[in-house]
Design an enzyme around this catalytic site. Sequence first.
Site, mmCIF file in Angstrom:
data_model
loop_
_atom_site.group_PDB
_atom_site.id
_atom_site.type_symbol
_atom_site.label_atom_id
_atom_site.label_comp_id
_atom_site.label_asym_id
_atom_site.label_seq_id
_atom_site.Cartn_x
_atom_site.Cartn_y
_atom_site.Cartn_z
ATOM 1 N N LYS A 111 0.835 -1.195 0.000
ATOM 2 C CA LYS A 111 0.000 0.000 0.000
ATOM 3 C C LYS A 111 0.883 1.263 0.000
ATOM 4 C CE LYS A 111 -3.803 -2.395 2.441
ATOM 5 N NZ LYS A 111 -4.618 -2.443 3.679
ATOM 6 N N TYR A 168 -12.371 -2.781 -2.631
ATOM 7 C CA TYR A 168 -12.874 -2.822 -1.257
ATOM 8 C C TYR A 168 -14.406 -2.733 -1.190
ATOM 9 C CZ TYR A 168 -8.279 -2.700 1.015
ATOM 10 O OH TYR A 168 -7.019 -3.014 1.474
ATOM 11 N N ASN A 173 -1.543 -0.098 7.397
ATOM 12 C CA ASN A 173 -0.997 -1.433 7.676
ATOM 13 C C ASN A 173 -0.212 -2.063 6.526
ATOM 14 O OD1 ASN A 173 -3.139 -1.970 6.057
ATOM 15 N ND2 ASN A 173 -4.212 -3.335 7.480
ATOM 16 N N HIS A 182 -1.677 -5.557 1.524
ATOM 17 C CA HIS A 182 -2.930 -6.272 1.294
ATOM 18 C C HIS A 182 -2.604 -7.657 0.763
ATOM 19 C CE1 HIS A 182 -6.916 -7.366 -0.088
ATOM 20 N NE2 HIS A 182 -6.324 -7.827 -1.170
ATOM 21 N N GLU A 240 -9.447 -10.352 -7.417
ATOM 22 C CA GLU A 240 -8.507 -9.240 -7.291
ATOM 23 C C GLU A 240 -7.448 -9.275 -8.395
ATOM 24 O OE1 GLU A 240 -7.292 -9.662 -3.194
ATOM 25 O OE2 GLU A 240 -9.271 -9.055 -2.467
HETATM 26 P P1 IDP Z 1 -7.336 -7.299 5.767
HETATM 27 O O1 IDP Z 1 -6.622 -6.250 4.949
HETATM 28 O O2 IDP Z 1 -6.498 -7.781 6.922
HETATM 29 O O3 IDP Z 1 -7.913 -8.407 4.928
HETATM 30 P P2 IDP Z 1 -10.054 -6.207 6.034
HETATM 31 O O4 IDP Z 1 -10.954 -6.434 7.210
HETATM 32 O O5 IDP Z 1 -10.412 -6.819 4.732
HETATM 33 O O6 IDP Z 1 -8.571 -6.599 6.496
HETATM 34 O O7 IDP Z 1 -9.966 -4.632 5.870
HETATM 35 C C1 IDP Z 1 -9.379 -4.083 4.706
HETATM 36 C C2 IDP Z 1 -8.490 -2.933 5.087
HETATM 37 O O8 IDP Z 1 -9.307 -1.907 5.646
HETATM 38 C C3 IDP Z 1 -7.467 -3.230 6.170
HETATM 39 O O9 IDP Z 1 -6.288 -3.801 5.667
HETATM 40 C C4 IDP Z 1 -7.213 -1.859 6.731
HETATM 41 O O10 IDP Z 1 -6.323 -1.129 5.900
HETATM 42 C C5 IDP Z 1 -8.588 -1.218 6.640
HETATM 43 N N1 IDP Z 1 -9.340 -1.334 7.878
HETATM 44 C C6 IDP Z 1 -9.988 -2.415 8.362
HETATM 45 N N2 IDP Z 1 -10.584 -2.151 9.544
HETATM 46 C C7 IDP Z 1 -10.303 -0.846 9.804
HETATM 47 C C8 IDP Z 1 -10.628 0.022 10.874
HETATM 48 O O11 IDP Z 1 -11.306 -0.352 11.840
HETATM 49 N N3 IDP Z 1 -10.158 1.290 10.776
HETATM 50 C C9 IDP Z 1 -9.402 1.742 9.732
HETATM 51 N N4 IDP Z 1 -9.079 0.949 8.710
HETATM 52 C C10 IDP Z 1 -9.515 -0.325 8.741
#
Ligand code: IDP
Length: 157
Positions: free
Chosen positions: A20, A60, A121, A124, A135
């Site tokens: 990212k 997303y 984070n 992805h 994807e």
């Molecule tokens: P993942 O990336 O670990 O699969 P997902 O639940 O699919 O997690 O969420 C997609 C992305 O959305 C996460 O990687 C993160 O960047 C963002 N995200 C998920 N939950 C939150 C949140 O509570 N606050 C802010 N960003 C979030």
Amino acid sequence: IARTSQLHASLTQTTFIAVKPDGVNRRLVGKIIQRFEEKGFQLVAMKMIQPPRELVEEHYAEHKGKGFYNGLVDYLCGGPVVAMQWKGKGVIARSRAMMGATKDAAPGTIRGDFSIEVGRNLVHGSDCAEAAEREIKLWFGEDKINYEDACEKWIYE
Ligand code: IDP
């Protein structure tokens, strides 16, 4: 003549992994790629892309309507993304484990070692085979290079 793969085709998966914009701006692209290379997975596609908003919204789509959705789309559109396809046995689940959990990723994982916030984070990775297929199609279409894995016999028994 192409050598027949030693691996049973059903054991070999391809997944979509992306660094990212925070990972690119924090100069972590090399480190992140290195982890997947060292594990033994094979890189079969890679490109740097400033993703258009529609692409990220589609990517997303499952989170549309959630409180963090707009911020998430802004984050992904806020800089270049390094999009990749990685191939190997169990790569979908194994790369997810290497990335770390969405919340409170453990030390030793990419997220656990290099990030603090869930919304910054770094990486992805597709969470299941259906997501990987969707994807890959979305970010790459048919673009990938199938080449013989010269290390295969030293990585797989
Ligand atoms: P993942 O990336 O670990 O699969 P997902 O639940 O699919 O997690 O969420 C997609 C992305 O959305 C996460 O990687 C993160 O960047 C963002 N995200 C998920 N939950 C939150 C949140 O509570 N606050 C802010 N960003 C979030």
